[in-house]
Each structure stands twice: as C-alpha cells, then as structure tokens.
Scaffold this active site. Structure first.
Site: not given
Length: 869
Positions: A71, A121, A165-166, A169, A176, A246, A249-250
């Site tokens: 990414y 990602d 997310h993955k 996970y 993110d 962050r 922010g993502w």
C-alpha cells in the site's frame, strides 16, 4: 473590467502575469497563500522531486529487497498521478504508475500478490491499476484489477458483513482497511458497471462507523473485534483503547476518495458525506491550537512521550481540503483549519536540505494491533519514528495539491446553505424515472417481422396501443432489424429495445404523416412527425441496449439542407425562411402547415409537453436533424445513451423550455452541438415564454461537435440553473467546451450556469465562448443577457483560446468566474469585448511553445457598469 491575475507556465517556470492591470494590492498566484515562500502546490512538487531523488527505482519490482506489492507504493503512486493531473507534467504519473505496473506481468498476473492471505493491504495498489487501465486500456491491468476484486468477493467477514482486515486477524475491522480496499472497490464498480461492488464498499464504511465511532470524542477508535477475544479489545465494546492519528487519517482519506466513485443518486453517497462531516469536525476539534498539526495519539496532546506526527497531519490536511474542493465540506468552516494545518506542516514537520530536497519529519514507521501490540498509549508513542515514511510523503503531496486549490481565491465565500450545487443535488433528488407494470408486449406478436425489409409501423403502433390500454408496460423490440416509420408513444409505455435490436427508420417522408404539432429550430408549427414522438403524455420511456437508427444519408434527409449541384440554395432554405417569417408575424400555429412540398427535416426523438420521460441505455444515430429534443417537458432523464451522428444539425440532446432535466453517463459524437439548451426563437419564443431551467449534466463524454454544453441560440425564453460536472470533452473537431450564443434578435437571459471538474482535450475554438454577436449580432431590439457563470476545475490540453467573449453595447455579460482551471497549449490571446466582470482565481494559461516568450495581452474592452442585483 475586473480580472484577477493568471499564472502562465513558461520554460518550466511559473510566472505570474496580469491579464489586464490588476489592483495594486493583488497578491501573486491569484491569492494562493505562500508558506515560507512557496504555494502548497509548489511544496507538493518539491516533495515529489525529493522522493524520486531519494528512491529512484527502489520501489519497482526487483529495485530493492523491500520493493513489493504494497500500500505504500500504491499511495505514493496515486499521489503522483494527482500531481500530474494538477501540473500537467507527465513525469510524476510515469514514475508513480510505473512502480505499480512493474509488478504486473503481460498476462495480468501479479506474482508478488498472495490472494490467499486475504489481506486488505494488498488491495490498495488496485487504485493505480484502475487509473492505468483507464488511461492505457491495456488488458493486463484489467485482469489484475479483477483478481483483486475476486479477493473481495470471498474476503472473510464479520457477522454483519464487515471485511476482516486480514485472514490472520479474525473478526477484526481496522480503520486502515477502509482506505486499502474501499476506494478501489467503488472505483472498480463504477468503471466496470458492477453495482454490487459499490453497494458493498458503502456497507464497509457504514459498519466501520457504526462500530468504531465514539461520539463524546468525535473520533473513531483504531480497531474493533467482534469476538471481544483480542487482548487489546474492550470486553464490552470490542474497541481498541486509543485514537491513533494515522488510523483516523486513513479513514478520513478513504471517505473523501470513495465519494468520487459512489454515484450521487446512490443512498450511500449522502450517508458517507454525513460520516465525513462528523470525522472532519473531530479532526478540527483535535488540531493542536499552537502548531496547527496533529498528535500521534490524537486526544492526548502534550502528554509526555506524545509527539506531533507527520503522516497523520498530512492526511488530515488532505482530507479536509479535498472535502472542501469536492463540495462535501463547507468551505468557510474548514478553510482556516486547512491553512493553519498546511502552515504547521511546513513550519513544524518539513525539513529543508541544502541540495533543495525536503524531508517529512517525525512519521510513525508502523503501528497495528495484536501480536503483542496492545493499542495502549505507551505502545503507539513507542513505535519507531522515522523521516520520509512513504505513508506520509504520499499524503503530503496530496495535501499540497488539494490545499492549493482550496486556499485559492477569496476566503469569504458562500455558506453551505448558499452553495449553488445544493440546488443541483435537489434537482437530482426530485427527478425520478417513471415506473411501469411488469408486462411485455412483443412487437412480433402484432405482426412485426425482422430483417429490415417489412414495414413494422402498424405492428409497433398496435403493440403500443395495447400496452397503453392494459395500463402500461414494456413494448418489446426483440433482436433483429425492424423497418418503421413514425412511432408515437402513449402514457405508461416503455419502448424497450433489447441488445441486438434495431429500429431502422425509413427515409420515406410519407411515413411521418399525418402532420403533428412540433417545434423546428425554436418555432412551433405543424410538420412531419419526429421519428419517435409523444404529445402531452405521462410516464413514457425508451430503454434497452438496442439502436434507434435514423438512417439519414447524403442521398436522403441530409440532402435537403445541402446546396444544389449548380450552387443554388438548398431545398430547406425557402421553407426555413417561410417558417421564421410566420413566427415573427405571429401567424397562428394551426396555419403554419409544412410537411409535403416543404423541406423541414423531422427531429428523431421528441416528447412534447410530456411529464416523466426516461431515455436510457439506447444508441441513437444518424437523425435527419436533432437527435433527442424534449420540448416543454418536466422531469426528464437521459441516461447512458450514445448519440452518434455527424450529419448537418445533428445535435445530440436539446432540451427546450424544459424543467428538471438530468443528462448523465452519455456519449455524444455529433455533427453539431452535443448538448444545446434552448427555449424558443425570437418572437415565437417570447410568445411561448417558457425558460429552460434546473438542468444537470454529469459524467458525459463529448467527442465531435460544435460545442460540448451550449446555451442557445434559440434562447428567447431564457435559461437558468444549469449544472455541468465530471465530463470529458476531447476531439480535434469539438469546437468549444462551454458555449453561449445569442444576439439582439434572440434576446433572452441566461443565468446561473455552473461547470466543474471537466477535462477537455483539444478544442478547435475556445474552452469558454460567450458569443452575443452570433448571426444577426447587435441588429435587433432585444437585449441578450449572460450572467453568473462559474467554471471550476476545468482543464484543457489544447485550444486556440482559453476564453472568447464577445458582447456589444447594450448587451450584458457579467459576473463570469473562472477558478482553479488550467488551459494548456493556448495559441492566441483571450478575446474579451463588451464584457463586465470577469474574475479569474488560480488559473494557469500555458501557451504553445512558440508563444512562450511572447508577451500576453488581452485587448482592452468596453466595460459597462454591472447593474445592481
């Protein structure tokens, strides 16, 4: 005349010149503030140059041990693409896209991409794949993007549909992940007509907001564990403990980026805007009051160990500025935060080196949850701090581009309630497609025979009458070519052409009798029927993927308008003059009888005095004259239509004296204007006296034609509230992008015309043309008026002129605003005569190379005083 300064690019250096004498107090670069001597856009260029100098080929496949399908490379690549779009410098795009493209094999495979990881990602580089495919049409990029889409189709999910997310996970959603997958997913859905992808992308944002939002702090937590089993997860809420800068922010960047691809009519569009509004308010609430930037742990500024962080601060400036520029956030509310934020970035978080490069300072190298990462304050502030992390330099470039746009021009602009585009949103919301009962009437059941030899006119009429008598439904045209004369629609009838179906209209004028009440070049009369006609009907449609073929040629209809072989006037000329004379003298319409013996060509599709009209999906080609011509209609949608015809007067779509019109997702390749908005000609237009109003044009492609979007010239009834956005206009034989044409015979007031986010390739005349000297020019008693016209983010690659504006004493052209536009390859000076206020803010005019060392001056023009409004 009041004209702000323009920016001209000469020999690679930006120089600020004034079109006319600017006020002595005017600021360079059209009021774009400078930060330590450079504008935000110039800082973005410096960071791009610095990153290329630092990284070289290290991000390409095999360029370094750390190069991979990730990414970070994608984020910097997307930022470089945006910078190229802003500066028209291909270097940035080539470098940024090239890094991502290097991982894609000729067959579209991506050896470095392991789909079995189900890692969001790994989806992020898909954004660059899609821009590559749109630009190059290389099949390998489409194949590669489809592989990423396939991962999302089987991505493990929470019980309510949220992406893990993955795979490693389980049951976890992270902020993110919304940036990694969401904008790609929606862009893919829009580009490849995959509405399920857009729906699912919207769902991810809604679920993340539902689970991670904490209202009292106006922030989202980094992660949510549905199972509540992770050590970092609160046992009651499943949330992580802190607000990592962050991560927020993502999410903020993802919100503004996904809105570019979720259609405005989609219910999720407004939902995401609402989430963005709350996120933006929280970002500003937690902006450090002393420095203007943001902390690593957002809500604990000043706590020992916390620090002002470079990547999150860049992301926040970008998200706020992009939200303002795209109309999602109120400008007056967020402009101060954007300016303070960018100033803080330069002052606090940018290092300047002796070799001219710059560094982004104090970036968190990486942070996450699980595997010993407990989400505590100590964890977040304890992760490694580095300079020039790619997850910060990319957002910094984004921030420079968008902050430069947002900060250009005056600071005191319209409040959100006064935003003219709010009216566009209202128009779109109330324009609704008609609905039809679920029943079909196949024309072959009424005697139509495919093959294009047997006349199907009577069969089609019978099917329409039967459908209407039954209470409505679809009149179905199956595969094959069907020859027909005039088709007259009735209320509650949807003429549906399946893919592979063609209605081919005969060139025999007798098949367009009896005469009907119609309009011809803005004058009412009795004439040949249009090929598809409806008079005073409700709920009518023409839909499907088939073709309506007017079959006009130089040997048939088009011949009527050509000069005779001996050079004498056309057959049409005396009939046209006769009609216009009748209109001027006020001859009753019932006595304006044309048809046999005259040569006024019929238009192709004309609903007249109809309500609730839908034309969708079909291809319309080779009309005798104008292709789509709704007159005196209300609630009209023209969607996904391709109009192709290069004959004389082959306009694409001409709404005339219509109200509430939406034209979207269409292709126009025409022999005259692509879209021409009209309201009657001369005295006959003033007799009817109905303006065209509340018209939205969006997401259309204009190729050949006299003008992209045009007001006039039959505009005597006036025109107001026209909105044009997100269109592409590109052809060497497209003459203008936005055009106004009238004169002292037509008169009429054209006002409140807004165009934004339009990309223009080559045009043959000018990007913006306002011509009140058209045809009769000043010879007449009726004052033409053009006022309150705004072009924002309209960029062109080549044109003789950027602007051509021509009025005369007694006409009015006033309050013309050109904002955030770039006009490249300009060959001559702008022509402005007989015009009042023309304002230019943050406008770049780049002459062709031969002119770059020549002085640029616009001739002085009379400047009548603007009337009080």
């Amino acid at each position: 005349m009041s004209i702000c300064s323009l920016v001209f690019r000469t020999a690679g250096v930006l120089a600020c010149l004034a079109l006319l004498q600017p006020p002595a107090t005017s600021r360079a670069d059209s009021d774009v503030p400078r930060f330590e001597g450079a504008t935000p856009g110039e800082w973005a260029v410096r960071m791009a140059e610095s990153e290329i100098a630092r990284r070289g080929g290290a991000l390409r496949q095999g360029g370094s041990p750390r190069a991979g399908w990730d990414y970070g490379t994608a984020l910097l690549g997307a930022a470089m693409v945006r910078l190229s779009e802003s500066t028209w410098d291909p270097r940035w795009r080539e470098w940024g896209e090239g890094n991502v493209a290097s991982f894609v094999e000729p067959d579209g495979s991506i050896p470095a991409y392991p789909p079995e990881e189900y890692n969001l990602d790994r989806i992020a580089p898909g954004r660059v794949l899609l821009t590559l495919f749109e630009r190059t049409k290389e099949e390998r990029f489409r194949v590669a993007a489809q592989a990423l889409r396939a991962q999302l189709a089987t991505q493990p999910r929470t019980s309510d549909g949220g992406f893990w997310h993955k795979q490693r996970y389980p049951s976890q959603m992270w902020l993110d992940g919304l940036y990694m997958a969401g904008p790609f997913y929606a862009h893919f859905g829009r580009l490849f007509e995959d509405p399920a992808a857009i729906d699912d992308a919207v769902l991810q944002f809604v679920l993340m907001d539902r689970h991670a939002w904490v209202a009292k702090d106006q922030l989202h937590r980094h992660g949510w564990d549905e199972s509540r089993e992770q050590p970092w997860a609160d046992k009651a809420t499943g949330l992580s403990a802190n607000y990592w800068g962050r991560a927020v922010g993502w999410y903020a960047m993802a919100l503004v980026d996904v809105l570019d691809h979720v259609p405005r009519e989609h219910p999720g569009h407004e939902r995401i805007r609402e989430i963005l509004g709350r996120v933006a308010a929280g970002i500003v609430r937690h902006q450090d009051p002393d420095t203007g930037v943001w902390w690593q742990v957002l809500d604990q500024g000043g706590r020992e160990g916390n620090y002002l962080e470079g990547s999150a601060s860049s992301m926040f400036v970008y998200a706020l500025a992009r939200g303002v520029n795209q109309g999602h956030l109120p400008r007056t509310r967020y402009l101060p935060a954007i300016e303070r934020g960018f100033a803080g970035l330069i002052r606090e978080l940018v290092g300047k080196n002796a070799d001219g490069t710059i560094d982004l300072l104090r970036c968190c190298r990486v942070a996450g949850l699980g595997g010993g990462r407990d989400g505590s304050f100590a964890y977040y502030v304890g992760e490694q701090i580095v300079n020039n992390d790619i997850k910060g330099t990319g957002p910094f470039i984004f921030a420079g581009v968008e902050a430069g746009r947002a900060l250009a021009g005056p600071k005191a602009l319209l409040e959100p309630s006064e935003d003219p585009w709010e009216l566009a949103r209202e128009i779109i919301a109330r324009v609704r497609a008609p609905e039809f009962p679920d029943r079909d009437f196949d024309i072959t059941a009424y005697g139509a025979v495919a093959g294009g030899e047997v006349d199907a006119t009577d069969a089609i009429r019978s099917a329409i009458e039967a459908c209407h008598a039954a209470g409505g439904g679809r009149v179905l045209v199956p595969e094959g070519v069907f020859l027909t004369g005039a088709v007259h629609l009735l209320s509650r009838v949807n003429l549906h052409l399946v893919e592979g179906a063609t209605l081919r209209f005969t060139a025999d004028p007798q098949k367009y009798l009896p005469l009907v009440f119609t309009r011809w070049e803005g004058v009412e009369l009795m004439n040949y029927s249009p090929m598809v006609y409806a008079f005073e009907q409700e709920d009518i449609a023409i839909t499907g993927k088939g073709v309506l073929d007017g079959a006009a040629t130089e040997q048939t209809w088009w011949r009527w308008t050509r000069r005779q072989p001996d050079g004498s006037q056309s057959w049409q000329f005396p009939s046209r003059a006769k009609l216009f004379d009748m209109g001027e003298r006020g001859v009753p319409v019932s006595e304006r009888v044309f048809g046999p013996g005259e040569h006024l060509r019929p238009n192709m599709i004309q609903p007249y005095r109809c309500t609730n009209v839908l034309i969708e999906g079909v291809t319309v080609r080779d009309s005798p004259m104008w292709h789509i011509h709704p007159v005196l209609c209300t609630n009209v949608i023209v969607r996904g239509v391709s109009v192709i015809g290069l004959g004389p007067n082959n306009d694409g779509c001409n709404p005339e004296s219509c109200r509430d019109v939406l034209i979207e997702d269409c292709l126009f390749d025409t022999g005259d204007d692509c879209i021409a908005i009209k309201s009657g000609r001369n005295n006959d237009g003033r007799r009817v006296d109905v303006p065209s109003e509340n018209i939205v044009v969006r997401n259309c492609v204009m190729k050949e034609g006299h003008g992209g979007v045009v007001m006039g010239s039959e505009i005597s009834g006036g025109c107001r509230n026209v909105f044009v956005e997100d269109c592409v206009m590109d052809s060497p034989v497209l003459d203008r992008a936005l055009r106004f044409k009238s004169n002292a015979r037509r008169g009429g007031t054209i006002e409140n015309v807004y165009m934004r986010n339009v990309e223009v390739g080559r045009v043959a005349r000018a990007v913006l043309e306002i011509d009140l000297m058209y045809e009769e020019g000043s010879r007449g008693p009726h004052r033409p008026v053009v006022r309150n016209v705004e072009m924002v983010n309209v960029n062109s690659s080549s044109s003789p002129r950027a602007l051509r504006i021509a009025g005369f004493p007694g006409s009015l052209i006033d309050d013309i605003r050109v904002i955030d536009c770039t006009f490249r390859g300009v060959e001559a000076t702008e022509m402005l005569t007989g015009v009042g206020s023309v304002q230019m803010q943050n406008v770049v005019v780049e002459p062709i190379p031969a002119m770059r060392n020549s002085p640029r001056r616009t001739p002085p023009a009379p400047a009548p005083a603007s009337p009080a409004r």
